[in-house]
Design an enzyme around this catalytic site. Structure first.
Site, mmCIF file in Angstrom:
data_model
loop_
_atom_site.group_PDB
_atom_site.id
_atom_site.type_symbol
_atom_site.label_atom_id
_atom_site.label_comp_id
_atom_site.label_asym_id
_atom_site.label_seq_id
_atom_site.Cartn_x
_atom_site.Cartn_y
_atom_site.Cartn_z
ATOM 1 N N HIS A 46 1.171 -7.697 -3.536
ATOM 2 C CA HIS A 46 2.393 -7.912 -2.738
ATOM 3 C C HIS A 46 2.598 -9.401 -2.457
ATOM 4 C CE1 HIS A 46 4.031 -3.913 -1.450
ATOM 5 N NE2 HIS A 46 2.897 -3.544 -2.023
ATOM 6 N N TRP A 62 0.831 -1.201 0.000
ATOM 7 C CA TRP A 62 0.000 0.000 0.000
ATOM 8 C C TRP A 62 0.865 1.249 0.000
ATOM 9 C CZ3 TRP A 62 -4.631 -1.694 -1.065
ATOM 10 C CH2 TRP A 62 -5.105 -2.889 -0.514
ATOM 11 N N HIS A 102 4.383 -2.119 9.079
ATOM 12 C CA HIS A 102 4.358 -1.962 7.627
ATOM 13 C C HIS A 102 4.094 -3.277 6.902
ATOM 14 C CE1 HIS A 102 5.270 0.382 4.006
ATOM 15 N NE2 HIS A 102 5.743 -0.757 3.526
ATOM 16 N N HIS A 140 -1.293 2.483 4.383
ATOM 17 C CA HIS A 140 -0.540 2.068 5.573
ATOM 18 C C HIS A 140 -0.988 2.814 6.823
ATOM 19 C CE1 HIS A 140 2.224 -0.956 4.212
ATOM 20 N NE2 HIS A 140 2.418 -0.271 3.109
ATOM 21 N N HIS A 188 9.212 -6.614 1.522
ATOM 22 C CA HIS A 188 7.892 -5.994 1.387
ATOM 23 C C HIS A 188 6.890 -6.885 0.654
ATOM 24 C CE1 HIS A 188 8.950 -1.729 2.588
ATOM 25 N NE2 HIS A 188 10.128 -2.318 2.552
ATOM 26 N N ASP A 230 -1.866 0.025 -4.827
ATOM 27 C CA ASP A 230 -1.178 0.599 -3.667
ATOM 28 C C ASP A 230 -1.750 1.960 -3.291
ATOM 29 O OD1 ASP A 230 0.737 -1.276 -2.924
ATOM 30 O OD2 ASP A 230 2.427 -0.231 -3.853
ATOM 31 N N ASP A 248 1.259 -4.528 4.303
ATOM 32 C CA ASP A 248 1.554 -4.871 2.906
ATOM 33 C C ASP A 248 0.991 -6.232 2.505
ATOM 34 O OD1 ASP A 248 2.773 -2.691 1.753
ATOM 35 O OD2 ASP A 248 4.828 -3.361 2.126
ATOM 36 N N HIS A 308 0.057 -2.232 -10.147
ATOM 37 C CA HIS A 308 0.496 -2.299 -8.751
ATOM 38 C C HIS A 308 0.316 -0.939 -8.067
ATOM 39 C CE1 HIS A 308 3.023 -4.198 -5.515
ATOM 40 N NE2 HIS A 308 3.075 -2.924 -5.175
ATOM 41 N N ASP A 349 8.985 2.019 3.856
ATOM 42 C CA ASP A 349 9.078 2.413 2.443
ATOM 43 C C ASP A 349 10.137 3.490 2.244
ATOM 44 O OD1 ASP A 349 7.337 0.701 1.135
ATOM 45 O OD2 ASP A 349 5.596 1.983 1.443
ATOM 46 N N ARG A 376 13.700 1.765 2.661
ATOM 47 C CA ARG A 376 14.194 0.906 1.578
ATOM 48 C C ARG A 376 14.729 1.715 0.404
ATOM 49 N NH1 ARG A 376 10.378 0.304 -2.726
ATOM 50 N NH2 ARG A 376 8.365 1.149 -2.086
#
Length: 270
Positions: free
Chosen positions: A126, A1, A116, A6, A60, A153, A120, A149, A45, A48
Site C-alpha cells: 500500500h 489488508w 482503516h 483490518h 487507501h 492483503d 493499510d 497484492h 473498503d 470505496r
C-alpha cells in the site's frame, strides 16, 4: 489488508486504547460493542466500492515512485498525487474527527477512515507504485492464481489464521498482544510510535509509510518481481514473509491505539 487484517489491527488497538479514549470512540461510533473498532475496520473498503464512495479509492495507499528492489523510498510531495493519498487522508481525518463545527456523522466517518487507513499503511504494497502496488504481479499461491497484492492483503494472513471472521481476528490479536506484552515485540514496540504526534500528521504518516515501503525491497520482492512469478509462493515465500505480516499487523494496531489516545487527549485539553 483484507477483512481479517483490518479487524486484527482494530482488536490490537482496542487493547491499548485507554478506557477514557475507548468511551469517546464508542460515543462517536454509536457503539458499546466489544468489537467497536473491529466491526467498522473494513467499512472504508466497502464504501470505496459504492458509487458514492469511489472518490475515496486513492486514499487507501500512497504510490511511492521508487525502484524496488534496488531503491525503496517515499516522498510525500512526489508521491501523494492530486486526488490525495493515505498520508493526506490521515492528516485530514485526524483534524475532522474532533472538529466541533462538523456533524456527528462526519466525526464517525472520520474515525472509520482513520481505523482503516492507519492499518493499510503497514501493508508494504500500500506504500508502493510498482505494478500498481503489486496488483499486476500475477503469481501462484497455494495452487491458486492471483496477484501479489491480494496475497499480502488477504490470502497469506488467512493461510496463517485459517479464517477471516471477527472471532479469527480477535484470536490473532490476542497472540499479537502477548508478543507485545512479553514476547518478541516487547523491546521494539515503543519504537513503533516514537515521535508520533497528531499535530504533525503528515510527518508522522510519512514515517509510517517509509517504514513499510522499505520492506518492499527487503522482504516483499528482494530479488525483484520476476523471481516471484515462477513456481508456487507456498510454502517457501510464505515462510519468508509471514513473520513480517504479523509484525506489521501488530504495528498497525499499536499505532492506531496511540493515535486515538492522542486525539482524545487533545480533545480534553481544548
Amino acid at each position: 489488508w483484507g477483512a481479517l487484517g483490518h479487524a486484527t489491527v482494530a482488536y490490537v488497538a482496542q487493547h491499548y486504547v485507554s478506557p477514557e479514549a475507548a468511551s469517546w470512540a464508542q460515543g462517536i461510533l454509536g457503539s458499546s460493542s466489544s468489537s467497536y473498532l473491529a466491526s467498522i475496520a473494513s467499512w472504508a473498503d466497502e464504501y470505496r466500492l459504492t458509487s458514492a464512495g469511489k472518490w475515496s479509492a486513492s486514499l487507501h495507499f500512497i504510490d511511492a515512485e521508487d525502484n524496488p528492489p534496488t531503491n525503496c523510498n517515499v516522498d510525500y510531495e512526489r508521491d501523494c498525487g492530486s486526488s490525495g493519498c493515505s498520508i493526506s487522508a490521515i492528516a485530514n481525518y485526524t483534524q475532522r474527527v474532533s472538529d466541533s463545527s462538523l456533524s456527528s456523522e462526519n466525526h464517525a466517518e472520520a474515525l472509520r477512515f482513520l481505523v482503516h487507513f492507519i492499518g493499510d499503511m503497514t501493508q508494504p504494497l500500500h506504500d508502493e507504485a510498482y505494478a500498481v502496488g503489486g496488483n499486476k504481479i500475477n503469481v501462484t499461491f497455494d495452487g491458486y492464481h492471483d496477484n501479489l497484492h491480494s496475497d499480502w492483503d488477504t490470502y497469506m494472513p488467512q493461510k496463517l489464521i485459517g479464517g477471516h471472521a471477527l472471532s479469527d481476528a480477535e484470536s490473532w490479536a490476542k497472540t499479537l498482544v502477548q508478543n507485545i506484552e512479553s514476547g518478541n515485540y516487547t523491546a521494539q514496540a515503543i519504537g513503533w510510535i516514537k515521535g508520533d504526534n497528531i499535530s504533525e500528521p503528515i510527518t508522522t504518516a510519512t514515517r509510517w509509510a517509509s517504514d513499510a515501503n522499505a520492506l518492499v525491497c527487503t522482504v516483499v520482492m528482494p530479488h525483484g518481481a520476476a523471481a516471484l512469478q515462477t513456481g508456487d509462493l507456498y510454502p517457501t515465500y510464505y515462510d519468508s514473509v509471514i513473520d513480517t505480516i504479523e509484525l506489521q499487523i501488530a504495528k498497525g494496531g499499536y499505532r492506531l491505539a496511540n493515535w486515538i489516545n492522542e486525539i482524545h487527549g487533545s480533545e480534553i485539553a481544548k
